[in-house]
Structures are given as C-alpha cells and as structure tokens.
Design a protein around this motif. Structure first.
Motif, PDB file in Angstrom:
ATOM      1  N   HIS A 144       0.844  -1.198   0.000  1.00  0.00           N
ATOM      2  CA  HIS A 144       0.000   0.000   0.000  1.00  0.00           C
ATOM      3  C   HIS A 144       0.881   1.251   0.000  1.00  0.00           C
ATOM      4  O   HIS A 144       2.038   1.202   0.413  1.00  0.00           O
ATOM      5  N   PRO A 145       0.329   2.388  -0.458  1.00  0.00           N
ATOM      6  CA  PRO A 145       1.138   3.611  -0.625  1.00  0.00           C
ATOM      7  C   PRO A 145       1.366   4.376   0.670  1.00  0.00           C
ATOM      8  O   PRO A 145       0.968   5.534   0.818  1.00  0.00           O
ATOM      9  N   MET A 146       2.009   3.709   1.608  1.00  0.00           N
ATOM     10  CA  MET A 146       2.425   4.353   2.850  1.00  0.00           C
ATOM     11  C   MET A 146       3.882   4.018   3.087  1.00  0.00           C
ATOM     12  O   MET A 146       4.339   2.897   2.778  1.00  0.00           O
ATOM     13  N   SER A 147       4.640   4.974   3.620  1.00  0.00           N
ATOM     14  CA  SER A 147       6.029   4.729   4.008  1.00  0.00           C
ATOM     15  C   SER A 147       6.267   5.391   5.358  1.00  0.00           C
ATOM     16  O   SER A 147       5.508   6.274   5.773  1.00  0.00           O
ATOM     17  N   ALA A 148       7.321   4.942   6.045  1.00  0.00           N
ATOM     18  CA  ALA A 148       7.559   5.478   7.381  1.00  0.00           C
ATOM     19  C   ALA A 148       9.025   5.386   7.763  1.00  0.00           C
ATOM     20  O   ALA A 148       9.716   4.419   7.406  1.00  0.00           O
ATOM     21  N   VAL A 149       9.474   6.388   8.500  1.00  0.00           N
ATOM     22  CA  VAL A 149      10.745   6.344   9.211  1.00  0.00           C
ATOM     23  C   VAL A 149      10.408   6.315  10.695  1.00  0.00           C
ATOM     24  O   VAL A 149       9.636   7.149  11.187  1.00  0.00           O
ATOM     25  N   CYS A 150      10.961   5.330  11.412  1.00  0.00           N
ATOM     26  CA  CYS A 150      10.742   5.178  12.852  1.00  0.00           C
ATOM     27  C   CYS A 150      12.040   5.535  13.557  1.00  0.00           C
ATOM     28  O   CYS A 150      13.034   4.813  13.436  1.00  0.00           O
ATOM     29  N   ALA A 151      12.061   6.652  14.270  1.00  0.00           N
ATOM     30  CA  ALA A 151      13.288   7.147  14.902  1.00  0.00           C
ATOM     31  C   ALA A 151      13.304   6.805  16.383  1.00  0.00           C
ATOM     32  O   ALA A 151      12.290   6.933  17.080  1.00  0.00           O
ATOM     33  N   TYR A 152      14.490   6.385  16.856  1.00  0.00           N
ATOM     34  CA  TYR A 152      14.662   5.989  18.252  1.00  0.00           C
ATOM     35  C   TYR A 152      15.933   6.628  18.802  1.00  0.00           C
ATOM     36  O   TYR A 152      16.978   6.607  18.153  1.00  0.00           O
ATOM     37  N   ASP A 153      15.831   7.146  20.016  1.00  0.00           N
ATOM     38  CA  ASP A 153      16.895   7.937  20.632  1.00  0.00           C
ATOM     39  C   ASP A 153      17.881   7.028  21.373  1.00  0.00           C
ATOM     40  O   ASP A 153      17.531   6.388  22.373  1.00  0.00           O
ATOM     41  N   ARG A 154      19.128   7.015  20.900  1.00  0.00           N
ATOM     42  CA  ARG A 154      20.170   6.203  21.533  1.00  0.00           C
ATOM     43  C   ARG A 154      20.512   6.691  22.946  1.00  0.00           C
ATOM     44  O   ARG A 154      21.068   5.945  23.741  1.00  0.00           O
ATOM     45  N   ARG A 155      20.200   7.925  23.246  1.00  0.00           N
ATOM     46  CA  ARG A 155      20.497   8.454  24.574  1.00  0.00           C
ATOM     47  C   ARG A 155      19.523   7.918  25.625  1.00  0.00           C
ATOM     48  O   ARG A 155      19.796   7.989  26.816  1.00  0.00           O
ATOM     49  N   GLU A 156      18.394   7.381  25.194  1.00  0.00           N
ATOM     50  CA  GLU A 156      17.383   6.881  26.118  1.00  0.00           C
ATOM     51  C   GLU A 156      17.211   5.366  26.064  1.00  0.00           C
ATOM     52  O   GLU A 156      16.728   4.767  27.027  1.00  0.00           O
ATOM     53  N   LEU A 157      17.574   4.760  24.946  1.00  0.00           N
ATOM     54  CA  LEU A 157      17.392   3.322  24.777  1.00  0.00           C
ATOM     55  C   LEU A 157      18.747   2.636  24.664  1.00  0.00           C
ATOM     56  O   LEU A 157      19.683   3.173  24.071  1.00  0.00           O
ATOM     57  N   SER A 158      18.849   1.434  25.200  1.00  0.00           N
ATOM     58  CA  SER A 158      20.076   0.659  25.078  1.00  0.00           C
ATOM     59  C   SER A 158      20.233   0.143  23.652  1.00  0.00           C
ATOM     60  O   SER A 158      19.267   0.072  22.885  1.00  0.00           O
ATOM     61  N   GLU A 159      21.454  -0.241  23.307  1.00  0.00           N
ATOM     62  CA  GLU A 159      21.683  -0.810  21.984  1.00  0.00           C
ATOM     63  C   GLU A 159      20.882  -2.096  21.807  1.00  0.00           C
ATOM     64  O   GLU A 159      20.401  -2.397  20.705  1.00  0.00           O
ATOM     65  N   ALA A 160      20.747  -2.869  22.881  1.00  0.00           N
ATOM     66  CA  ALA A 160      19.966  -4.105  22.797  1.00  0.00           C
ATOM     67  C   ALA A 160      18.501  -3.796  22.493  1.00  0.00           C
ATOM     68  O   ALA A 160      17.861  -4.488  21.689  1.00  0.00           O
ATOM     69  N   ALA A 161      17.958  -2.763  23.133  1.00  0.00           N
ATOM     70  CA  ALA A 161      16.567  -2.383  22.878  1.00  0.00           C
ATOM     71  C   ALA A 161      16.395  -1.908  21.438  1.00  0.00           C
ATOM     72  O   ALA A 161      15.414  -2.271  20.768  1.00  0.00           O
ATOM     73  N   ILE A 162      17.329  -1.107  20.952  1.00  0.00           N
ATOM     74  CA  ILE A 162      17.246  -0.626  19.573  1.00  0.00           C
ATOM     75  C   ILE A 162      17.367  -1.786  18.593  1.00  0.00           C
ATOM     76  O   ILE A 162      16.681  -1.825  17.568  1.00  0.00           O
ATOM     77  N   ALA A 163      18.210  -2.763  18.910  1.00  0.00           N
ATOM     78  CA  ALA A 163      18.353  -3.926  18.029  1.00  0.00           C
ATOM     79  C   ALA A 163      17.032  -4.683  17.895  1.00  0.00           C
ATOM     80  O   ALA A 163      16.700  -5.184  16.808  1.00  0.00           O
ATOM     81  N   GLU A 164      16.262  -4.784  18.997  1.00  0.00           N
ATOM     82  CA  GLU A 164      14.955  -5.444  18.938  1.00  0.00           C
ATOM     83  C   GLU A 164      14.066  -4.787  17.883  1.00  0.00           C
ATOM     84  O   GLU A 164      13.305  -5.458  17.178  1.00  0.00           O
ATOM     85  N   LEU A 165      14.134  -3.465  17.804  1.00  0.00           N
ATOM     86  CA  LEU A 165      13.300  -2.707  16.877  1.00  0.00           C
ATOM     87  C   LEU A 165      13.880  -2.692  15.470  1.00  0.00           C
ATOM     88  O   LEU A 165      13.159  -2.889  14.485  1.00  0.00           O
ATOM     89  N   ALA A 166      15.191  -2.477  15.381  1.00  0.00           N
ATOM     90  CA  ALA A 166      15.831  -2.348  14.070  1.00  0.00           C
ATOM     91  C   ALA A 166      15.704  -3.616  13.239  1.00  0.00           C
ATOM     92  O   ALA A 166      15.529  -3.548  12.018  1.00  0.00           O
TER      93      ALA A 166
END
Length: 275
Positions: A144-166
């Motif tokens: 479908h014609p939707m796109s998104a960028v999901c931004a996450y702050d490294r200063r608040e989230l651990s690298e492990a948490a960001i990896a779960e999302l990335a």
C-alpha cells in the motif's frame, strides 16, 4: 547522527537510531520535503505540542502553505499512538490504513510518516507489542502507498533495545546483524544479514513477534540475502514451523544451510537453493 546510511529496498520502512536531535530534525525536513514533492500527505509524529513540532520543521520549504492545505500534519505522539501505554498492534495498523485511505481520497499519492517513537518503547512490555506492530505495518506498507521512518533515541534506549526494533525493519542505519521483514510473492518474510551465535535469541524473539503463518502447510522464507545461518537459528525456525504444523521452506542462495538441515535431521525445515 552516528550513521547516515540506510540500506535501500523496494519500499520505504526504515529504523533510524539517532543521538543528535538537530541532525534528526534535518533528516525529517529532507524526508518530508521529498514526500511533499511526490504529492504525498506527510506527517511528523513526535513528543511535544504542535507549536514545538512546527519549530522543528522551520527549514521546510513552504511549511505554512503545506500546513494550511493539510498536506503536512503535525501530530503529538499521544494523538497518533496510545502514549506511554502498550500499543495495540492490530488497532494501530488499522488506524494507519484508514489514514492512508483518507489521504488518497483527498487527492494525495500516499502517506509518508516520520515518527519519533522512543516514548512508546521504553519498557520490555512496550517493545514486545511495538515490534509486533512494526512487523504488521511493514507487511501492510509493502502493498500500500504508505512509508515510514521510525526514529529511536540512543540516549534513552540501550543498543539491545534498539536492536529489537531495528531487526524488524527492511532498512536501518544501525549495526544490527540481521533483518526480518515482510516478504513479497509467495515468501511471507524475508531474511537478510547474518544469523550467528551472537543473535540467535534475538532472532527467536523476532520470529515469535512477527509470527509468520504458513499457507497450505508451507512457510516460505526468502533468505537469498542471508549471508550466514547457524544451527541455533535453524532450530528456532524448525520449532516455529512445528508449532504451526507446517514445513518452513528456506529459499537460500547458499548450500551450507541445506547441509546443516540434513545434519540436524530437521524434518520441519527444507532448504531450496536458488541461483
């Protein structure tokens, strides 16, 4: 921004980890300007009121005009999601599907979202639900014609948490070793990167949260961009297929996975070597 590069795919769903708010805003301006130029309706979703969000986009050409004609919408994160609660994945996908339909009905070519979603994923329970949502919306966006960028702050989230999302995105600027995202055609998911001893537990969690379902007893996975897979991840895949009374069909450009499956005597996994 720690890294400015994002891998490219055929549709737009990117995870963007950042540590510099000014650089993030510059990225948002460029991304949303490209959407306006393409005739899309564009949204900035982030913490703060609409005045604060407008100031973040003060370098966007034609900002005031875009706001007046509602080509640009500024949404505090609590208006777009259930703020500081656990997101309902299916409900959130339906909300964006409705927004995309409304954008098309208004004459736009699609919907483009830049979302700063850190406040929605601070706890383990929030991330469990949100990664499920990330996969469901990824699957929907592929067609479908939707796109998104999901931004996450490294200063608040651990690298492990960001990896779960990335790892649930087809595109990312992080160093996550593998990605699991929506597949095309017969493949229900695609796998890219490397599945090794360091990330097999993350793969098991991603597979469980995405929960791809078989079709006619076959769970087809496109792994042509997967450079390496070790036996632990194959065992996780076999267990997932067994839970759904199916056979996982791993389409790979490498023969090593087929040899491993044979050695492990994994009846629930079949490797199809493609060239």
């Amino acid at each position: 921004m720690t890294s400015g590069s994002v891998s490219s795919t055929t549709y737009g769903h990117a995870c963007l980890a950042y540590d510099d708010p000014a650089a993030l805003d510059a990225r948002a301006v460029a991304h949303l300007a490209a959407g306006l130029a393409a005739g899309e309706q564009v949204w900035l979703v982030a913490p703060g009121n609409t005045g604060a969000l407008a100031r973040r986009l003060d370098r966007l050409p034609g900002l005031d005009a875009a706001l007046r004609r509602r080509a640009l919408r500024l949404l505090p994160v609590e208006d777009a999601y259930r703020h500081d609660e656990i997101v309902d994945p299916e409900k959130q996908v339906r909300a964006y599907a409705t927004a995309t339909t409304d954008a098309l009905a208004a004459g736009y070519t699609g919907l483009r979202v830049f979302a700063e979603a850190t406040t929605l994923v601070r706890t383990a329970a929030q991330r469990e639900a949100f990664t499920r949502y990330e996969h469901l919306i990824d699957r929907w966006m592929r067609y479908h014609p939707m796109s998104a960028v999901c931004a996450y702050d490294r200063r608040e989230l651990s690298e492990a948490a960001i990896a779960e999302l990335a790892c649930m995105h087809p595109e990312t600027n992080t160093d996550v070793l593998f990605r699991l995202h929506a597949g095309g055609g017969e493949a229900v998911v695609e796998l890219a990167g490397e599945l090794d001893p360091s990330n097999h537990r993350l793969f098991a969690a991603a597979l469980d949260r995405a929960d791809p379902r078989p079709v006619d007893g076959r769970l087809v996975l496109d792994a042509t961009d997967l450079r390496f897979v070790d036996h632990r991840s194959l065992l996780h895949l076999g267990e997932h297929a067994r839970r759904h009374d199916a056979v996982a069909v791993l389409r790979s450009s490498r023969t090593a996975a087929a040899r491993l499956v044979e050695l492990l005597d994994l009846a629930e996994v079949r490797v199809e070597v493609v060239r």
